[in-house]
Design a protein around this motif. Structure first.
Motif, PDB file in Angstrom:
ATOM      1  N   ASP A  15       0.879  -1.159   0.000  1.00 19.20           N
ATOM      2  CA  ASP A  15       0.000   0.000   0.000  1.00 19.20           C
ATOM      3  C   ASP A  15       0.918   1.210   0.000  1.00 19.20           C
ATOM      4  N   VAL A  21      -6.556   1.465  -1.746  1.00 12.96           N
ATOM      5  CA  VAL A  21      -5.341   1.713  -2.526  1.00 12.96           C
ATOM      6  C   VAL A  21      -4.978   0.397  -3.188  1.00 12.96           C
ATOM      7  N   SER A  25      -7.394  -2.451   2.879  1.00 15.35           N
ATOM      8  CA  SER A  25      -8.078  -2.011   1.660  1.00 15.35           C
ATOM      9  C   SER A  25      -8.774  -3.186   0.984  1.00 15.35           C
ATOM     10  N   SER A  33      -1.826   9.836   4.479  1.00 18.53           N
ATOM     11  CA  SER A  33      -2.802   8.935   3.870  1.00 18.53           C
ATOM     12  C   SER A  33      -4.212   9.535   3.912  1.00 18.53           C
ATOM     13  N   ASP A  44      -4.451  -6.994   4.076  1.00 17.84           N
ATOM     14  CA  ASP A  44      -4.480  -5.563   3.835  1.00 17.84           C
ATOM     15  C   ASP A  44      -5.889  -5.025   4.061  1.00 17.84           C
ATOM     16  N   GLY A  87      -2.185  -1.981  -2.242  1.00 16.12           N
ATOM     17  CA  GLY A  87      -2.411  -2.820  -1.076  1.00 16.12           C
ATOM     18  C   GLY A  87      -3.409  -3.919  -1.356  1.00 16.12           C
TER      19      GLY A  87
END
Lengths: 243, 444
Positions: free
Chosen positions: B103, B438, B409, B147, B407, B441
C-alpha cells in the motif's frame, strides 16, 4: 545450533548439542550443510550436517493468559453440541505468546460457528485466511490459517486446518464469516486450496485463464538475468542463496 | 459495455494454447445492436480499470437500471505484483524493501507491521530500543496524516471539489518533505528494519517537525471551513455508502468504516504496540455509518495524529535505534557521501582496515542474512485504513517461508457492493472514495 547425524536424520541422543525447540513438532523439511547453500560445493567442512526442521510442537496445559479460558469454553461448547473436543481440535500450540488451534477440516465450520456465537468466546471478526504450502509435511501439505479477533473480549487466536495435496479441500467459512469471501478466493487462486461451499470460488488476482497456483513452493518465481556493469546477475530464484 | 438480461459472461475461445477467456467486453456493433433490441434500461457498465475515480486500477462492474445500481461487483488484480512470493526469495531484512511498496500510501505501516512480525518470530520485540519505537510512532502518525490527506483530496476531486484536492496534496507535500528529510525518500522508504531503524533522525528534524506542526494547525481548519458545513458537500456525502455495525463485522471492515458505525475499535488502544499505550489520544467515532461520518473521522484522526506527533517530539531521548544484537542488527552506518546515501566512510575504513572479523561479519550478515527460528506469528497495526495484519511463517532459514498481508483495503473493498447496491451511479464514486482503497495494497 545443529545436531550431527548418523546419516538417516535421527537425532543426536547423547545430549551433546541442544535439542530442537520441541521434538513433537511437525517435520517440514531437512537442511544439509553449514550454510544451506544449494549451489556450488560446500568447502566449509560441514557438508555432512543434517538438520531436521520442525515447527513448534503441541503444548500442554496450562497454556497461560486467556488461552486456557478460550480452550475450556470451546471444549465445553463443543461437548454441549455432542462433538468430542479431541475429534475437532487435533492439537493446541502455544508459541511466542500466540495460540494456534489445529482443527480437523471436517469440523472447521462448526468450530468457527461456536467461536463466533458463544457469548464467552465471541470471536466476531475474522481477519481472513492465509495459505501456507509445506511440501515437506507429508499428507498435510496445504495449510489454511485463520486469525480470529474478539473485540468483545480483546483476544486473538489462530485456527489452522490442513489438507493433503492429493485432496486439497477445506470447508468454506463464508457462511459464518462473510468477509472470507475474497480471502478464500485469494487463497484458492494462489494455493489451489478448494473451499467447499464457497458461493463463487474463482480466481481473484491472477487472470481467469491462468495455469497453476503461484504461491505453491513448486511454482518457480521466474525472472530473467539482468546485466549490471558488465556482469550477468541471475534471476532472483537462480542466485546463490543460503537457507 | 454490454447488455444482457441476466449477467454478462466471459467469452470463451479455443486456441492452440488452450482455452482463452475473454473478459474485455464485446464487439461494439453487437453491443449497440443488443442495446437497441433491449426494451428496458438495464445495462451493465464497466467502470475502470482505468477511470479517474477508481483510485488506481480498480474495475467496477455495475448493473444499472436507469440511474439505480442494482448490482455492483469489483474486478481486482490489475496491480498484482507478486510481492508475497518475491519475499520468499530475499532475506528477512530485504523484505522491508518489498512490503513498503504494497500500500504505497502507507509505507511505514507496512514496514512496521512486517518488522513487528519478524521481531516476534525472533523473540526480540522487547529489545527494540525506545527511541526506535518513538520514531516508528512518529513516522506512522505522519503517515496517517498523509494517507488521510490523500483520501480527502481524491475524494473531493471525485466530487468536483478541486480546491479540496489542491489543499490536500499541498499539505501532503509538507509531510513528504519530512519523509525526505528523515529517510531520504518520499516513498518506498524501507527505513524501518527488523530490530529497529535503518538510521537515526538527521540533525534539524525536531525543528522541521515543529515548523510542520505549526503549519498543519493552521491548514487543518481549512478543510472544516471548505467542506464540513458545505451544503453541496453534505448533500453528496450524507447517508451515502451506508454500512451499519452488523455489516461491518460480517464483512470484516475495520478502520474509519467500522468507527463510522459507532464502535471505537482501534488496535492502538485495544492491543497497543510500539508503546502506543503511553500516548494520550482519543479514538473518535460517529454513528452515521455513512461517507460524511468517515470524512469527519478522518479529519479528527488527523488532529489526534498531530497530538501524538507533539508527544513523540517530547519523548525523543538520545539512544540507539537498533537492537544491540550484532547478529541481527544490519551493519549499516549510513552517511551522506559524495554519491548520495551510502555506508559511512569511517565504517568502511574500520572494517576494511582494522578488523577482519568485522568485515567477515558484515559480509555474512548482508549476503546471507540472519536465521529466524521456525514458527509462525501474526502482527497487526492500525493503519489509516484499518487492521493491517501480517502472518509470517519461518522455516528456520534466512528467508521468509511465507508472508501474508491482510491488507485493510482488500477487505474493506469487499463492502463496496453492500454500500452501493440500490443507490445511484453517482453515489458509487462517493462510496468507493469513503472506503479509500489503494490498489497497491489490495492486489499486492
Amino acid at each position: 545450533m545443529s545436531e550431527t547425524s548418523n546419516g538417516n536424520g535421527a537425532e543426536n541422543a547423547n545430549g551433546s548439542v541442544p535439542a530442537p525447540r520441541n521434538d513433537s513438532g511437525e517435520v517440514i523439511g531437512v537442511r544439509r550443510g553449514m550454510f544451506g547453500a544449494d549451489r556450488g560445493g560446500d568447502t566449509s567442512g560441514y557438508g555432512g550436517l543434517v538438520r531436521t526442521i520442525r515447527l513448534p510442537g503441541a503444548s500442554s496445559r496450562p497454556y497461560g493468559g486467556y488461552f486456557d479460558e478460550v480452550a475450556d469454553e470451546l471444549e465445553g461448547a463443543l461437548e454441549e453440541q455432542g462433538l468430542a473436543p479431541e475429534d475437532a481440535i487435533e492439537k493446541t500450540v502455544v508459541d511466542r505468546g500466540e495460540m494456534t488451534l489445529h482443527i480437523a477440516r471436517e469440523h472447521l465450520l462448526q468450530v468457527c460457528r461456536t467461536l463466533r456465537d458463544d457469548p464467552a468466546l465471541r470471536f466476531e471478526l475474522c481477519t481472513g485466511v492465509s495459505g501456507v504450502h509445506f511440501p515437506g509435511d507429508k499428507g498435510r501439505e496445504l495449510h489454511a490459517v485463520y486469525h480470529l479477533r474478539s473485540i468483545t473480549h480483546n483476544r486473538v487466536i489462530r485456527l489452522e486446518v490442513s489438507a493433503p495435496d492429493a485432496d486439497p479441500h477445506v470447508p468454506s467459512v463464508v457462511e459464518v464469516y462473510p468477509t472470507n469471501d475474497w480471502h478464500e478466493r485469494e487463497t484458492y487462486d494462489f494455493f489451489g486450496l478448494i473451499f467447499d461451499g464457497h458461493p463463487a470460488l474463482t480466481r481473484i488476482m491472477m487472470p481467469d485463464d491462468w495455469q497453476g497456483f503461484p504461491q505453491r513452493k513448486d511454482y518457480p518465481l521466474g525472472g530473467i538475468p539482468v546485466e549490471y556493469k558488465g556482469a550477468q546477475i541471475p534471476a532472483p530464484d537462480q542466485r546463490r542463496s543460503y537457507s | 459495455m454490454s447488455t444482457s438480461t441476466t449477467h454478462a459472461t466471459a467469452g470463451i475461445r479455443e486456441t492452440t494454447e488452450g482455452t482463452v477467456y475473454d473478459v474485455t467486453g464485446g464487439d461494439w456493433d453487437e453491443v449497440a445492436a443488443a442495446a437497441a433490441r433491449s426494451d428496458d434500461e438495464r445495462i451493465i457498465v464497466n467502470m475502470g480499470p482505468q477511470h479517474p475515480s477508481t483510485h488506481g486500477v480498480l474495475r467496477l462492474i455495475l448493473e444499472i437500471d436507469g440511474e439505480t445500481v442494482t448490482e455492483a461487483r469489483c474486478g481486482i488484480g490489475y496491480l498484482h505484483t507478486g510481492i508475497e512470493k518475491n519475499l520468499e526469495y530475499r532475506t528477512w531484512t530485504q523484505g522491508t524493501t518489498f512490503v513498503t511498496r504494497m500500500d504505497y500510501l502507507t509505507p511505514f505501516f507496512n514496514e512496521t507491521a512486517y518488522c513487528m512480525a519478524v521481531e516476534k518470530l525472533l523473540g526480540i520485540e522487547d529489545d527494540v530500543p525506545d527511541r526506535a519505537n518513538v520514531i516508528r510512532v512518529l513516522l506512522m502518525e505522519l503517515n496517517r496524516l498523509s494517507s488521510h490527506l490523500v483520501a480527502i483530496a481524491t475524494g473531493g476531486m471525485e466530487l468536483g471539489a478541486t480546491t479540496v484536492m489542491i489543499f490536500g496534496f499541498r499539505d501532503r507535500e509538507l509531510v513528504l518533505d519530512l519523509y525526505e528529510l528523515i529517510t531520504g525518500l518520499r516513498m518506498n522508504h524501507a527505513f524501518i528494519r527488523p530490530g529497529g531503524l535503518a538510521q537515526d533522525l538527521p540533525p534539524g528534524t525536531v525543528d522541521a517537525l515543529r515548523e510542520f506542526l505549526k503549519k498543519m494547525k493552521k491548514n487543518l481548519p481549512e478543510y472544516d471551513a471548505l467542506c464540513t458545513g458545505n451544503p453541496v458537500f453534505k448533500a453528496r456525502l450524507k447517508d451515502i455508502g451506508y454500512l451499519d455495525l452488523a455489516g461491518c463485522m460480517a464483512l470484516g471492515a475495520t478502520g474509519p468504516i467500522l468507527r463510522s458505525a459507532g464502535l471505537p475499535h482501534d488496535l492502538r488502544k485495544s492491543d497497543p504496540y510500539c508503546g502506543y499505550e503511553d500516548y494520550d489520544f482519543e479514538v473518535p467515532t460517529v454513528d452515521t455509518c455513512d461517507s460524511y461520518g468517515r470524512f469527519l473521522l478522518r479529519l479528527e484522526e488527523m488532529r489526534q495524529s498531530l497530538r501524538i506527533i507533539e508527544q513523540c517530539i517530547d519523548r525523543l531521548e538520545p539512544g540507539p535505534v537498533m537492537v544491540g544484537d550484532k547478529k541481527i542488527a544490519w551493519p549499516a552506518q549510513l552517511a551522506l557521501g559524495p554519491d548520495g546515501l551510502g555506508n559511512s566512510l569511517d565504517h568502511i575504513k574500520n572494517i576494511m582496515g582494522t578488523s577482519m572479523e568485522a568485515l567477515i561479519h558484515h559480509f555474512k550478515l548482508v549476503t546471507e542474512g540472519f536465521r529466524v527460528p521456525p514458527g509462525q506469528t501474526y502482527a497487526a497495526v492500525e493503519s489509516p485504513k484499518g487492521e493491517l495484519g501480517v502472518h509470517a511463517v519461518s522455516d528456520g532459514g534466512t528467508r521468509p517461508y511465507r508472508v501474508h498481508f491482510r491488507d485493510p483495503s482488500f477487505t474493506n473493498l469487499e463492502a463496496m457492493a453492500a454500500m452501493c447496491e440500490g443507490g445511484q451511479v453517482a453515489d458509487v464514486i462517493v462510496a468507493v472514495a469513503s472506503i479509500d482503497p489503494v490498489m497497491g495494497g489490495v492486489d499486492r
